[in-house]
Design a protein around this motif. Structure first.
Motif, PDB file in Angstrom:
ATOM      1  N   VAL A 162      42.445  31.972  45.311  1.00 42.16           N
ATOM      2  CA  VAL A 162      41.368  32.712  44.645  1.00 42.16           C
ATOM      3  C   VAL A 162      41.232  34.051  45.353  1.00 42.16           C
ATOM      4  O   VAL A 162      41.119  34.108  46.582  1.00 42.16           O
ATOM      5  CB  VAL A 162      40.029  31.942  44.682  1.00 42.16           C
ATOM      6  N   VAL A 163      41.249  35.150  44.582  1.00 40.15           N
ATOM      7  CA  VAL A 163      41.203  36.491  45.156  1.00 40.15           C
ATOM      8  C   VAL A 163      39.849  37.119  44.865  1.00 40.15           C
ATOM      9  O   VAL A 163      39.374  37.127  43.723  1.00 40.15           O
ATOM     10  CB  VAL A 163      42.332  37.375  44.588  1.00 40.15           C
ATOM     11  N   TYR A 164      39.239  37.661  45.924  1.00 40.36           N
ATOM     12  CA  TYR A 164      37.940  38.334  45.833  1.00 40.36           C
ATOM     13  C   TYR A 164      38.179  39.822  46.042  1.00 40.36           C
ATOM     14  O   TYR A 164      38.832  40.218  47.013  1.00 40.36           O
ATOM     15  CB  TYR A 164      36.986  37.799  46.902  1.00 40.36           C
ATOM     16  N   LEU A 165      37.652  40.638  45.138  1.00 42.74           N
ATOM     17  CA  LEU A 165      37.808  42.084  45.225  1.00 42.74           C
ATOM     18  C   LEU A 165      36.460  42.720  45.531  1.00 42.74           C
ATOM     19  O   LEU A 165      35.489  42.540  44.785  1.00 42.74           O
ATOM     20  CB  LEU A 165      38.366  42.653  43.925  1.00 42.74           C
ATOM     21  N   LEU A 166      36.413  43.476  46.647  1.00 46.33           N
ATOM     22  CA  LEU A 166      35.204  44.176  47.047  1.00 46.33           C
ATOM     23  C   LEU A 166      35.512  45.663  47.154  1.00 46.33           C
ATOM     24  O   LEU A 166      36.659  46.044  47.393  1.00 46.33           O
ATOM     25  CB  LEU A 166      34.704  43.672  48.408  1.00 46.33           C
ATOM     26  N   GLY A 167      34.494  46.487  47.017  1.00 46.66           N
ATOM     27  CA  GLY A 167      34.682  47.915  47.189  1.00 46.66           C
ATOM     28  C   GLY A 167      33.665  48.710  46.403  1.00 46.66           C
ATOM     29  O   GLY A 167      32.977  48.172  45.535  1.00 46.66           O
ATOM     30  N   LEU A 168      33.566  49.981  46.754  1.00 43.98           N
ATOM     31  CA  LEU A 168      32.736  50.927  46.007  1.00 43.98           C
ATOM     32  C   LEU A 168      33.672  51.665  45.074  1.00 43.98           C
ATOM     33  O   LEU A 168      34.461  52.496  45.507  1.00 43.98           O
ATOM     34  CB  LEU A 168      32.066  51.921  46.959  1.00 43.98           C
ATOM     35  N   VAL A 169      33.623  51.336  43.791  1.00 49.32           N
ATOM     36  CA  VAL A 169      34.568  51.893  42.827  1.00 49.32           C
ATOM     37  C   VAL A 169      33.846  52.354  41.573  1.00 49.32           C
ATOM     38  O   VAL A 169      32.694  51.997  41.322  1.00 49.32           O
ATOM     39  CB  VAL A 169      35.649  50.856  42.444  1.00 49.32           C
ATOM     40  N   GLY A 186      50.861  33.690  42.128  1.00 51.57           N
ATOM     41  CA  GLY A 186      50.117  32.865  43.078  1.00 51.57           C
ATOM     42  C   GLY A 186      48.612  32.986  42.944  1.00 51.57           C
ATOM     43  O   GLY A 186      47.866  32.171  43.492  1.00 51.57           O
ATOM     44  N   VAL A 187      48.123  34.005  42.219  1.00 48.10           N
ATOM     45  CA  VAL A 187      46.674  34.192  42.047  1.00 48.10           C
ATOM     46  C   VAL A 187      46.170  33.206  40.996  1.00 48.10           C
ATOM     47  O   VAL A 187      46.625  33.211  39.862  1.00 48.10           O
ATOM     48  CB  VAL A 187      46.338  35.644  41.635  1.00 48.10           C
ATOM     49  N   ARG A 188      45.230  32.362  41.402  1.00 45.80           N
ATOM     50  CA  ARG A 188      44.655  31.387  40.469  1.00 45.80           C
ATOM     51  C   ARG A 188      43.459  31.971  39.714  1.00 45.80           C
ATOM     52  O   ARG A 188      43.223  31.636  38.559  1.00 45.80           O
ATOM     53  CB  ARG A 188      44.207  30.128  41.218  1.00 45.80           C
ATOM     54  N   ARG A 189      42.707  32.839  40.398  1.00 39.79           N
ATOM     55  CA  ARG A 189      41.497  33.405  39.793  1.00 39.79           C
ATOM     56  C   ARG A 189      41.124  34.662  40.555  1.00 39.79           C
ATOM     57  O   ARG A 189      41.367  34.764  41.761  1.00 39.79           O
ATOM     58  CB  ARG A 189      40.368  32.372  39.887  1.00 39.79           C
ATOM     59  N   VAL A 190      40.533  35.639  39.855  1.00 40.07           N
ATOM     60  CA  VAL A 190      40.060  36.867  40.488  1.00 40.07           C
ATOM     61  C   VAL A 190      38.539  36.901  40.363  1.00 40.07           C
ATOM     62  O   VAL A 190      37.991  36.726  39.277  1.00 40.07           O
ATOM     63  CB  VAL A 190      40.659  38.125  39.824  1.00 40.07           C
ATOM     64  N   VAL A 191      37.860  37.122  41.489  1.00 43.59           N
ATOM     65  CA  VAL A 191      36.393  37.201  41.509  1.00 43.59           C
ATOM     66  C   VAL A 191      36.007  38.657  41.775  1.00 43.59           C
ATOM     67  O   VAL A 191      36.368  39.225  42.808  1.00 43.59           O
ATOM     68  CB  VAL A 191      35.782  36.270  42.579  1.00 43.59           C
ATOM     69  N   ASN A 192      35.284  39.239  40.836  1.00 42.44           N
ATOM     70  CA  ASN A 192      34.874  40.645  40.912  1.00 42.44           C
ATOM     71  C   ASN A 192      33.582  40.764  41.709  1.00 42.44           C
ATOM     72  O   ASN A 192      32.515  40.332  41.255  1.00 42.44           O
ATOM     73  CB  ASN A 192      34.684  41.177  39.485  1.00 42.44           C
ATOM     74  N   LEU A 193      33.671  41.371  42.894  1.00 42.89           N
ATOM     75  CA  LEU A 193      32.486  41.621  43.732  1.00 42.89           C
ATOM     76  C   LEU A 193      32.294  43.121  43.966  1.00 42.89           C
ATOM     77  O   LEU A 193      31.661  43.535  44.924  1.00 42.89           O
ATOM     78  CB  LEU A 193      32.626  40.884  45.068  1.00 42.89           C
ATOM     79  N   PHE A 194      32.864  43.940  43.082  1.00 44.52           N
ATOM     80  CA  PHE A 194      32.753  45.381  43.220  1.00 44.52           C
ATOM     81  C   PHE A 194      31.316  45.860  43.087  1.00 44.52           C
ATOM     82  O   PHE A 194      30.510  45.278  42.365  1.00 44.52           O
ATOM     83  CB  PHE A 194      33.584  46.101  42.143  1.00 44.52           C
ATOM     84  N   GLU A 195      31.020  46.967  43.760  1.00 42.45           N
ATOM     85  CA  GLU A 195      29.795  47.725  43.534  1.00 42.45           C
ATOM     86  C   GLU A 195      30.251  49.002  42.836  1.00 42.45           C
ATOM     87  O   GLU A 195      31.155  49.682  43.303  1.00 42.45           O
ATOM     88  CB  GLU A 195      29.102  48.048  44.854  1.00 42.45           C
TER      89      GLU A 195
END
Length: 197
Positions: A162-169, A186-195
């Motif tokens: 599971v991939v978590y994406l963070l950042g100011l975008v 290999g990525v099963r799921r992407v979790v959007n944690l962007f601001e």
């Protein structure tokens, strides 16, 4: 045969560290490596410093708590823009709740995102696979052709595929990053944690 597996895991770990940008830390160029990333970061210098301090303080707080201490190494702490992400696999929900409570009370923490899962801690092979996913995802982000986008502005964390994406975008940057990372093998799921800015 088990020793061959250990050698393969070590090789994968070293490759992943080189590709994820951790090599400067290992090989003595930590200041230069961090300086390049900070140059493109949209966080101000104080926030960058606070995020580092929060990560150190959180790791220490988990290891000092007798109810968490035995599983503290299975908990990964990432702070970005004073938001703390907890990932990893632990044995009990009570430990997760206690970890969230401890970290919530640390200085300068805005919020805690609990993404801990329950079960046996992830083995070295799975951890190496996650590092490899991070390296491939970082490379995928370099293929985004938006003006003023820089891949170093996206913080990538992976746990058990599971991939978590963070950042100011900006919205377009976030959407493009999610789309690129979604198709990384290999990525099963992407979790959007962007601001978003």
């Amino acid at each position: 045969m088990p020793s061959l597996l250990k050698v393969n895991v070590c090789i994968i770990l070293m490759l992943a560290l080189l590709l994820t940008g951790c090599a400067p830390v290992i090989f003595g160029g930590a200041v230069a490596g961090a300086g390049v990333a900070a140059l493109y970061d949209r966080r101000d210098a104080q926030t960058l410093f606070d995020d580092q301090q929060i990560q150190f303080a959180a790791a220490a707080a988990l290891k000092q708590d007798p109810r968490i201490k035995s599983q503290a190494d299975a908990i990964s702490v990432t702070s970005y823009h004073r938001t703390v992400l907890l990932t990893g696999q632990i044995e009990a929900e009570a430990v997760a709740n206690r970890a969230v409570k401890r970290i919530t009370h640390l200085a300068k923490v805005k919020r805690v995102i609990n993404q801990l899962t329950f079960g046996a801690p992830l083995d070295l092979t799975r951890q190496a696979e996650d590092l490899y996913i991070i390296s491939r995802a970082k490379f995928a982000l370099t293929q985004i052709g938006l003006p003023d986008f820089n891949a170093t502005r996206v913080k990538i964390v992976a746990s058990d595929g599971v991939v978590y994406l963070l950042g100011l975008v900006r919205q377009k940057e976030g959407d493009a990053a999610i789309e690129k990372v979604r198709y990384v093998p290999g990525v099963r799921r992407v979790v959007n944690l962007f601001e978003y800015q």
